[in-house]
Design a protein around this motif. Structure first.
Motif, PDB file in Angstrom:
ATOM      1  N   GLY A 203       0.803  -1.215   0.000  1.00 18.33           N
ATOM      2  CA  GLY A 203       0.000   0.000   0.000  1.00 18.33           C
ATOM      3  C   GLY A 203       0.838   1.268   0.000  1.00 18.33           C
ATOM      4  N   ARG A 204       0.254   2.353  -0.468  1.00 17.49           N
ATOM      5  CA  ARG A 204       0.897   3.663  -0.457  1.00 17.49           C
ATOM      6  C   ARG A 204      -0.169   4.739  -0.467  1.00 17.49           C
ATOM      7  N   LEU A 205       0.183   5.907   0.020  1.00 21.65           N
ATOM      8  CA  LEU A 205      -0.743   7.036   0.035  1.00 21.65           C
ATOM      9  C   LEU A 205      -0.810   7.687  -1.336  1.00 21.65           C
ATOM     10  N   THR A 206      -1.994   8.205  -1.671  1.00 20.06           N
ATOM     11  CA  THR A 206      -2.147   9.030  -2.865  1.00 20.06           C
ATOM     12  C   THR A 206      -2.115  10.496  -2.430  1.00 20.06           C
ATOM     13  N   PRO A 207      -1.884  11.427  -3.369  1.00 18.18           N
ATOM     14  CA  PRO A 207      -1.845  12.848  -2.985  1.00 18.18           C
ATOM     15  C   PRO A 207      -3.103  13.329  -2.272  1.00 18.18           C
ATOM     16  N   ASP A 208      -4.264  12.696  -2.571  1.00 21.48           N
ATOM     17  CA  ASP A 208      -5.497  13.099  -1.882  1.00 21.48           C
ATOM     18  C   ASP A 208      -5.738  12.244  -0.633  1.00 21.48           C
ATOM     19  N   ARG A 209      -4.679  11.580  -0.181  1.00 22.71           N
ATOM     20  CA  ARG A 209      -4.666  10.822   1.067  1.00 22.71           C
ATOM     21  C   ARG A 209      -5.654   9.658   1.089  1.00 22.71           C
ATOM     22  N   GLN A 210      -5.752   8.972  -0.026  1.00 26.22           N
ATOM     23  CA  GLN A 210      -6.399   7.674  -0.049  1.00 26.22           C
ATOM     24  C   GLN A 210      -5.281   6.625  -0.091  1.00 26.22           C
ATOM     25  N   VAL A 211      -5.635   5.356  -0.133  1.00 27.89           N
ATOM     26  CA  VAL A 211      -4.615   4.310  -0.157  1.00 27.89           C
ATOM     27  C   VAL A 211      -4.746   3.494  -1.438  1.00 27.89           C
ATOM     28  N   GLU A 212      -3.639   3.428  -2.160  1.00 33.24           N
ATOM     29  CA  GLU A 212      -3.556   2.657  -3.397  1.00 33.24           C
ATOM     30  C   GLU A 212      -2.752   1.402  -3.106  1.00 33.24           C
ATOM     31  N   VAL A 213      -3.274   0.257  -3.528  1.00 26.30           N
ATOM     32  CA  VAL A 213      -2.631  -1.010  -3.172  1.00 26.30           C
ATOM     33  C   VAL A 213      -2.327  -1.830  -4.414  1.00 26.30           C
ATOM     34  N   ASP A 214      -1.067  -2.247  -4.544  1.00 25.11           N
ATOM     35  CA  ASP A 214      -0.690  -3.218  -5.572  1.00 25.11           C
ATOM     36  C   ASP A 214      -1.077  -4.590  -5.055  1.00 25.11           C
ATOM     37  N   LEU A 215      -2.146  -5.153  -5.612  1.00 26.02           N
ATOM     38  CA  LEU A 215      -2.696  -6.408  -5.123  1.00 26.02           C
ATOM     39  C   LEU A 215      -1.914  -7.604  -5.637  1.00 26.02           C
ATOM     40  N   ALA A 216      -2.102  -8.739  -4.972  1.00 21.46           N
ATOM     41  CA  ALA A 216      -1.358  -9.945  -5.308  1.00 21.46           C
ATOM     42  C   ALA A 216      -1.648 -10.434  -6.719  1.00 21.46           C
ATOM     43  N   ASP A 217      -2.858 -10.123  -7.248  1.00 21.06           N
ATOM     44  CA  ASP A 217      -3.200 -10.601  -8.593  1.00 21.06           C
ATOM     45  C   ASP A 217      -2.716  -9.673  -9.700  1.00 21.06           C
ATOM     46  N   GLY A 218      -1.933  -8.670  -9.333  1.00 25.95           N
ATOM     47  CA  GLY A 218      -1.392  -7.759 -10.331  1.00 25.95           C
ATOM     48  C   GLY A 218      -2.222  -6.525 -10.587  1.00 25.95           C
ATOM     49  N   THR A 219      -3.411  -6.450 -10.028  1.00 28.23           N
ATOM     50  CA  THR A 219      -4.261  -5.277 -10.204  1.00 28.23           C
ATOM     51  C   THR A 219      -3.971  -4.258  -9.105  1.00 28.23           C
ATOM     52  N   VAL A 220      -4.569  -3.084  -9.244  1.00 29.06           N
ATOM     53  CA  VAL A 220      -4.396  -2.014  -8.264  1.00 29.06           C
ATOM     54  C   VAL A 220      -5.749  -1.677  -7.662  1.00 29.06           C
ATOM     55  N   GLY A 221      -5.808  -1.643  -6.335  1.00 29.79           N
ATOM     56  CA  GLY A 221      -7.045  -1.293  -5.651  1.00 29.79           C
ATOM     57  C   GLY A 221      -6.933   0.070  -4.994  1.00 29.79           C
ATOM     58  N   ILE A 222      -8.032   0.817  -4.988  1.00 25.97           N
ATOM     59  CA  ILE A 222      -8.078   2.119  -4.328  1.00 25.97           C
ATOM     60  C   ILE A 222      -9.024   2.013  -3.126  1.00 25.97           C
ATOM     61  N   TYR A 223      -8.535   2.387  -1.970  1.00 22.30           N
ATOM     62  CA  TYR A 223      -9.333   2.298  -0.745  1.00 22.30           C
ATOM     63  C   TYR A 223      -9.490   3.692  -0.148  1.00 22.30           C
ATOM     64  N   HIS A 224     -10.717   4.135  -0.083  1.00 21.82           N
ATOM     65  CA  HIS A 224     -11.011   5.462   0.458  1.00 21.82           C
ATOM     66  C   HIS A 224     -10.995   5.389   1.985  1.00 21.82           C
ATOM     67  N   ALA A 225     -10.458   6.437   2.589  1.00 26.97           N
ATOM     68  CA  ALA A 225     -10.292   6.411   4.034  1.00 26.97           C
ATOM     69  C   ALA A 225     -10.566   7.773   4.650  1.00 26.97           C
ATOM     70  N   ASP A 226     -11.173   7.750   5.819  1.00 26.41           N
ATOM     71  CA  ASP A 226     -11.271   8.954   6.642  1.00 26.41           C
ATOM     72  C   ASP A 226     -10.012   9.113   7.492  1.00 26.41           C
ATOM     73  N   VAL A 227      -9.440   7.972   7.876  1.00 29.29           N
ATOM     74  CA  VAL A 227      -8.231   7.954   8.700  1.00 29.29           C
ATOM     75  C   VAL A 227      -7.290   6.888   8.151  1.00 29.29           C
ATOM     76  N   ILE A 228      -5.998   7.231   8.110  1.00 29.68           N
ATOM     77  CA  ILE A 228      -4.972   6.290   7.644  1.00 29.68           C
ATOM     78  C   ILE A 228      -3.936   6.110   8.746  1.00 29.68           C
ATOM     79  N   LEU A 229      -3.552   4.855   8.995  1.00 27.02           N
ATOM     80  CA  LEU A 229      -2.480   4.564   9.938  1.00 27.02           C
ATOM     81  C   LEU A 229      -1.337   3.890   9.192  1.00 27.02           C
ATOM     82  N   LEU A 230      -0.138   4.436   9.325  1.00 33.35           N
ATOM     83  CA  LEU A 230       1.054   3.876   8.697  1.00 33.35           C
ATOM     84  C   LEU A 230       1.836   3.081   9.729  1.00 33.35           C
TER      85      LEU A 230
END
Length: 471
Positions: A122-149
């Motif tokens: 996972g990594r943060l996007t400039p608008d503070r969402q989380v972008e994830v390189d998934l195991a199947d090779g796709t990319v998922g976007i997860y919207h968040a009110d709060v992020i913990l690193l």
């Protein structure tokens, strides 16, 4: 419709999974992103595996006093040097199995709590969402009110001594060994280096410990370090002080470590234990406005907030204290704060820690390491462990209990214990520090006779007597 807070956590170690459990119990919708496995490095490659390995080493170390205690095996008196040895392949299989089982248990707890576990990076996007390189090779976007690193750390590598996983090893790779290293060189005399050096010596390796400083455990209590180094040397370890390693290279089935002064040390294997680096690369921190410290760790305040709104951080990646207990507490505090619950900022003076050598070194609160030595504001007393009747019965000779109190109020402010199972003995001192108990209160509590914990009360009584004599 009532808004449900959406929380995304990057990293499944103690900081991440403990935060996830708290947030889920408080009604949040939680996604936990973990690349390698739930539990993180603490469970899979660091704390759980190393302490499991050390548990076997502790059994081997216990034979040191066997002859004194009258123990004979197979008709032969045994000391530590007479024990046949261990099956390291079997030991490491057990280590890995326990770590894997612990990871599964944590994952099941998270799933039962309603936490969504996502495998990927996972990594943060400039608008503070989380972008994830998934195991199947796709990319998922997860919207968040709060992020913990809670991305953790990795072993620091020296370009001139790059690990190959066979002869030149880091602390993640040692569990792949099938046979005990006949001659192990450990580079680094901090906590990790000291723990592995002591463990492999007990298991039967001939160990050379290379320390760039003037003693082992340079960041710990000087008396404790002196005891441990004395024990290491007595048991046959070669300790090279003020000796900084410049390189490590393979020469067939041998490894040659070259020191900065030109000397060389030769062995069958070398373990590089030269610290760690935070996993901050590729997290999108700069774009999201998350500031780092000079050491490259994520900067946080005492409630785990970063410089970016809605973004928190916990665990080793913050560089606060590299302890699983601190990581877990940081994660919990972050969620309490983010979700509007009552929260107490983290207080590092209450944190107890332990170094799992033999003997162990446990510390809490103010000591000579983090308070000015000889300060008129503190009193201290050190009681030798071999004065304890239970220690005499068990054949324990090395160690002590040291207490620190504040002048005037006589409250206990810290302590150091060097002893077998010091990790268990430090708890009453931790409670005394946390509850601001006085020397007299600790001294007056009943202890079992005979018991090692009796030395804590006895040290308090001696400290009380010293203070009265000064008055």
């Amino acid at each position: 419709m009532e808004h449900v807070t959406r929380i995304v956590i990057i990293g499944g170690g103690p900081g991440g999974y403990e935060a996830a459990l708290v947030a889920s119990r408080l009604g949040a919708e939680v996604v936990l992103v973990e690349r390698d496995g739930v539990g993180g490095a603490s469970v899979l490659t660091d704390c759980v595996p190393s302490k499991t390995l050390i548990a076997t080493a502790d059994v081997m170390s216990s034979f040191e006093s066997a002859e004194e205690l009258g123990i004979r095996i197979g008709g032969t008196s045994v000391g530590s040097s007479c024990v046949t040895g261990v099956n390291l392949d079997k030991v490491n299989r057990r280590v890995k199995n326990l770590a894997s089982a612990q990871s599964v248990d944590i994952a099941e707890s998270l799933s039962k709590a309603g936490v969504q576990i996502v495998k990927g990076r996972g990594r943060l996007t400039p608008d503070r969402q989380v972008e994830v390189d998934l195991a199947d090779g796709t990319v998922g976007i997860y919207h968040a009110d709060v992020i913990l690193l809670a991305a953790g750390v990795r072993p620091r590598e020296v370009p001139e001594a790059m690990p190959d996983g066979e002869r030149i090893l880091n602390w993640k790779q040692v569990y792949n060994l099938k046979e005990l290293p006949p001659e192990l060189i450990v580079v680094g005399s901090g906590v990790t280096g000291a723990e592995f050096a002591g463990a492999y010596q007990a298991l039967g390796s001939a160990v050379t410990l290379v320390s760039s400083r003037d003693r082992v455990l340079p960041g710990e209590d000087a008396d404790a370090a002196e005891v441990l180094e004395s024990v290491f040397r007595r048991r046959g370890m070669r300790v090279l002080s003020r000796s900084r390693a410049a390189s490590a290279v393979r020469d067939g089935d041998r490894v040659i470590v070259t020191l900065e002064d030109g000397r060389t040390v030769e062995g069958s294997h070398v373990l590089m234990a030269v610290g760690s680096l935070p996993n901050t690369e590729g997290l999108g921190l700069e774009e999201a406005g998350v500031e780092l410290t000079k050491s490259g760790h994520i900067e946080v305040d005492r409630v785990s907030r970063t410089s970016a709104p809605g973004v928190y951080a916990a665990g080793d990646v913050t560089g606060v204290l590299l302890l699983a207990s601190v990581a877990a507490m940081q994660g919990r505090i972050a969620m309490y704060h983010a979700l509007g619950e009552a929260v107490w900022p983290i207080n590092l003076k209450r944190v107890s820690s332990n170094i799992f050598t033999s003997p162990e070194v446990a510390t809490v609160g103010q000591t000579n390491v983090n308070a000015h030595h000889g300060s008129p504001g503190f009193n201290e007393y050190k009681l030798a462990l071999d004065s304890n009747p239970r220690a005499k019965m068990l054949g324990f000779k090395d160690g002590f209990v040291k207490l620190f109190s504040r002048k005037g109020s006589d409250t206990i402010v810290g302590g150091v214990i060097v002893a077998p199972r010091a990790s268990e003995l430090i708890h009453p001192i931790t409670m005394a520090v946390d509850l601001h108990l006085t020397v007299d209160q600790v001294a007056s509590v009943f202890t079992v006779y005979p018991s090692l914990s009796g030395s804590v009360a006895e040290a308090a009584r001696r400290l009380h007597a010293d203070v009265k004599d000064e008055d």
